[in-house]
Design an enzyme around this catalytic site. Structure first.
Site, PDB file in Angstrom:
ATOM      1  N   HIS A  37       0.802  -1.226   0.000  1.00 36.92           N
ATOM      2  CA  HIS A  37       0.000   0.000   0.000  1.00 36.92           C
ATOM      3  C   HIS A  37       0.836   1.278   0.000  1.00 36.92           C
ATOM      4  CE1 HIS A  37      -4.528   0.824   0.885  1.00 36.92           C
ATOM      5  NE2 HIS A  37      -4.084   1.492  -0.154  1.00 36.92           N
ATOM      6  N   ASP A  50     -10.194  -0.965   3.259  1.00 38.54           N
ATOM      7  CA  ASP A  50      -9.029  -1.438   4.005  1.00 38.54           C
ATOM      8  C   ASP A  50      -9.447  -1.781   5.431  1.00 38.54           C
ATOM      9  OD1 ASP A  50      -6.349  -1.711   5.042  1.00 38.54           O
ATOM     10  OD2 ASP A  50      -5.657  -0.139   3.682  1.00 38.54           O
ATOM     11  N   HIS A 107      -7.313  -1.297   7.660  1.00 40.10           N
ATOM     12  CA  HIS A 107      -6.497  -0.299   8.364  1.00 40.10           C
ATOM     13  C   HIS A 107      -6.781   1.085   7.794  1.00 40.10           C
ATOM     14  CE1 HIS A 107      -4.270  -4.175   8.064  1.00 40.10           C
ATOM     15  NE2 HIS A 107      -4.037  -3.970   9.356  1.00 40.10           N
ATOM     16  N   ASP A 147      -4.373   3.434   7.549  1.00 39.97           N
ATOM     17  CA  ASP A 147      -3.158   3.911   6.872  1.00 39.97           C
ATOM     18  C   ASP A 147      -2.987   5.410   7.058  1.00 39.97           C
ATOM     19  OD1 ASP A 147      -2.831   1.278   6.190  1.00 39.97           O
ATOM     20  OD2 ASP A 147      -3.427   1.514   4.100  1.00 39.97           O
ATOM     21  N   HIS A 206       3.761   1.405   4.562  1.00 39.85           N
ATOM     22  CA  HIS A 206       2.451   1.103   3.941  1.00 39.85           C
ATOM     23  C   HIS A 206       1.298   1.532   4.861  1.00 39.85           C
ATOM     24  CE1 HIS A 206       1.552  -3.200   5.719  1.00 39.85           C
ATOM     25  NE2 HIS A 206       2.052  -2.391   6.631  1.00 39.85           N
ATOM     26  N   ASP A 236      -7.343  -2.485  -0.720  1.00 35.13           N
ATOM     27  CA  ASP A 236      -6.363  -3.309  -0.007  1.00 35.13           C
ATOM     28  C   ASP A 236      -6.962  -4.713   0.124  1.00 35.13           C
ATOM     29  OD1 ASP A 236      -4.913  -4.555   2.172  1.00 35.13           O
ATOM     30  OD2 ASP A 236      -4.289  -2.576   2.876  1.00 35.13           O
ATOM     31  N   ASP A 242      -6.693  -6.760   2.339  1.00 34.49           N
ATOM     32  CA  ASP A 242      -7.178  -7.081   3.684  1.00 34.49           C
ATOM     33  C   ASP A 242      -8.519  -6.426   4.027  1.00 34.49           C
ATOM     34  OD1 ASP A 242      -6.667  -4.485   4.814  1.00 34.49           O
ATOM     35  OD2 ASP A 242      -4.599  -5.053   5.258  1.00 34.49           O
ATOM     36  N   GLU A 302      -1.428  -4.856  -1.795  1.00 35.22           N
ATOM     37  CA  GLU A 302      -1.096  -5.761  -0.681  1.00 35.22           C
ATOM     38  C   GLU A 302      -1.223  -7.241  -1.026  1.00 35.22           C
ATOM     39  OE1 GLU A 302       0.248  -5.087   2.338  1.00 35.22           O
ATOM     40  OE2 GLU A 302       0.229  -2.897   2.247  1.00 35.22           O
TER      41      GLU A 302
HETATM   42  C1  DIR Z   1      -0.366  -0.515  11.396  1.00 33.67           C
HETATM   43  C2  DIR Z   1      -0.752  -1.570  10.383  1.00 33.67           C
HETATM   44  N1  DIR Z   1      -1.399   0.476  11.534  1.00 33.67           N
HETATM   45  C3  DIR Z   1       0.954   0.146  10.998  1.00 33.67           C
HETATM   46  N2  DIR Z   1      -0.967  -0.980   9.144  1.00 33.67           N
HETATM   47  C4  DIR Z   1      -1.226  -1.581   7.974  1.00 33.67           C
HETATM   48  O1  DIR Z   1       1.944  -0.571  10.877  1.00 33.67           O
HETATM   49  O2  DIR Z   1       0.988   1.349  10.799  1.00 33.67           O
HETATM   50  N3  DIR Z   1      -1.248  -2.832   7.737  1.00 33.67           N
HETATM   51  N4  DIR Z   1      -1.468  -0.803   6.920  1.00 33.67           N
HETATM   52  O3  DIR Z   1      -1.625  -3.343   6.547  1.00 33.67           O
HETATM   53 MN    MN Z   2      -4.641  -3.004   5.296  1.00 36.71          MN
HETATM   54 MN    MN Z   3      -3.656  -0.568   3.472  1.00 36.29          MN
END
Ligand code: DIR
Ligand code: MN
Ligand code: MN
Ligand code: MN
Length: 304
Positions: free
Chosen positions: A94, A121, A123, A125, A138, A223, A225, A268
């Site tokens: 990502h 997503d 998350h 991000d 990412h 994404d 996920d 991803e």
């Molecule tokens: C977590 C996981 N918030 C980080 N983030 C993501 O590492 O900043 N996982 N995007 O896919």
């Molecule tokens: Mn994600």
């Molecule tokens: Mn993502």
């Protein structure tokens, strides 16, 4: 419609390797064939490579220099690709959206069109270089693209996407600093509970209406996920309790009906983690739904 495939095999946004195989997995799963079958003309620009730079690495950040190299290369590529049609950026992790979102936003700004972003997503991000606990970049692109501070070393944004023009759907893993940073920005963030309670269509409809009302451009960042790992196992950051296959297709079908989508990230996918290519195939099928594949013509479904 002209569809422009762009491979972005970047794998530097986190530690686990494999996303670099994503573009070829989408090609192998037949993305060009699927879109051609829908009547589109499809061209494949091949794979992008990162720019060189002499940015020093920073403690606590993973692959800062390479990530910035991809960011500058992809900003430029995105601005070029979107002149030719609807680009599909085939990731890659990502972190590629650090380049693609500002790139397409710059193009929209030239046309005096507001740029909107739909982020599908688990998350948000929304970390910055200052807030990230993992150091994985990412986890930062939406914060960068919406103009948050804390991105020293990254290029100045050619265009900012106002947070109020972004919508995240599918959330189930948000870090505390991300939550604090997003609060009050006007980002629309919908978690899985919101999908459970009201259905994904009710969340998406008002956002699409806002895009349509002002003639906006709409970038969609999908994404892997976002989808539940039971259906989409080939991603390094699985979180249980994600969108079903049908919820994901419904989002794509609504995007298609809206006619609003102007660019798409597929991110991803880690083909090393896949089961006989099923996740790559699902992502291709979702892209096809967003670009016109349907079982029956609507609004008058017929019985066979
Ligand atoms: C977590 C996981 N918030 C980080 N983030 C993501 O590492 O900043 N996982 N995007 O896919
Ligand atoms: Mn994600
Ligand atoms: Mn993502
Ligand atoms: Mn232009």
């Amino acid at each position: 419609q002209n569809i422009v495939l762009v491979g972005a095999p970047l794998d530097c946004g986190k530690a686990r390797k494999g996303c670099l195989m994503g573009p070829d997995a989408y090609r192998t799963a037949g993305i060009a064939r699927a879109l051609t079958a829908l009547g589109h003309s499809v061209s494949d620009l091949g794979n992008v490579a990162p720019d060189a730079n002499d940015i020093p690495e920073r403690d606590g950040l993973v692959n800062l220099s390479e990530t910035i190299g991809w960011t500058t290369a992809l900003m430029r590529t995105a601005q070029e690709a979107i002149q030719q049609g609807l680009p599909i950026f085939m990731g890659g992790d990502h972190a590629l959206s650090l380049g693609t979102v500002p790139g397409v936003a710059a193009h929209a700004a030239e046309q005096n069109r507001p740029q909107f972003v739909l982020w599908l997503d688990a998350h948000s991000d929304f970390n910055t270089l200052e807030t990230t606990a993992s150091g994985n970049l990412h986890g930062t692109p939406l914060a960068y693209a919406t103009g948050q501070s804390g991105f020293d070393g990254f290029p100045a944004l050619p265009a900012i996407v106002p947070p109020s023009q972004t919508c995240i759907i599918g959330l189930r893993s948000v870090d505390l600093p991300e939550r604090e940073l997003m609060a009050g920005t006007g980002v629309r963030g919908y978690d899985m509970r919101a999908i459970d309670e009201s259905g994904v269509a009710a969340l998406l409809k008002p956002f699409l209406a806002d895009v349509a009302k002002v003639g906006g451009a709409l970038h969609v960042s999908l994404d892997v996920d976002f989808i539940d790992p039971a259906y989409a196992p080939a991603v390094g950051t699985t979180v249980p309790g994600g969108a079903t296959v049908r919820e994901a297709h419904l989002v794509m079908e609504m995007l298609c009906d809206s006619g609003l989508m102007t660019s798409l990230d597929l991110v991803e996918l880690n083909p090393m983690l896949d089961e006989r290519g099923r996740t790559a195939q699902l992502m291709v099928d979702l892209a096809a739904s967003a670009l016109g594949r349907r079982i029956f013509d609507r609004p008058t479904p017929r019985m066979i």
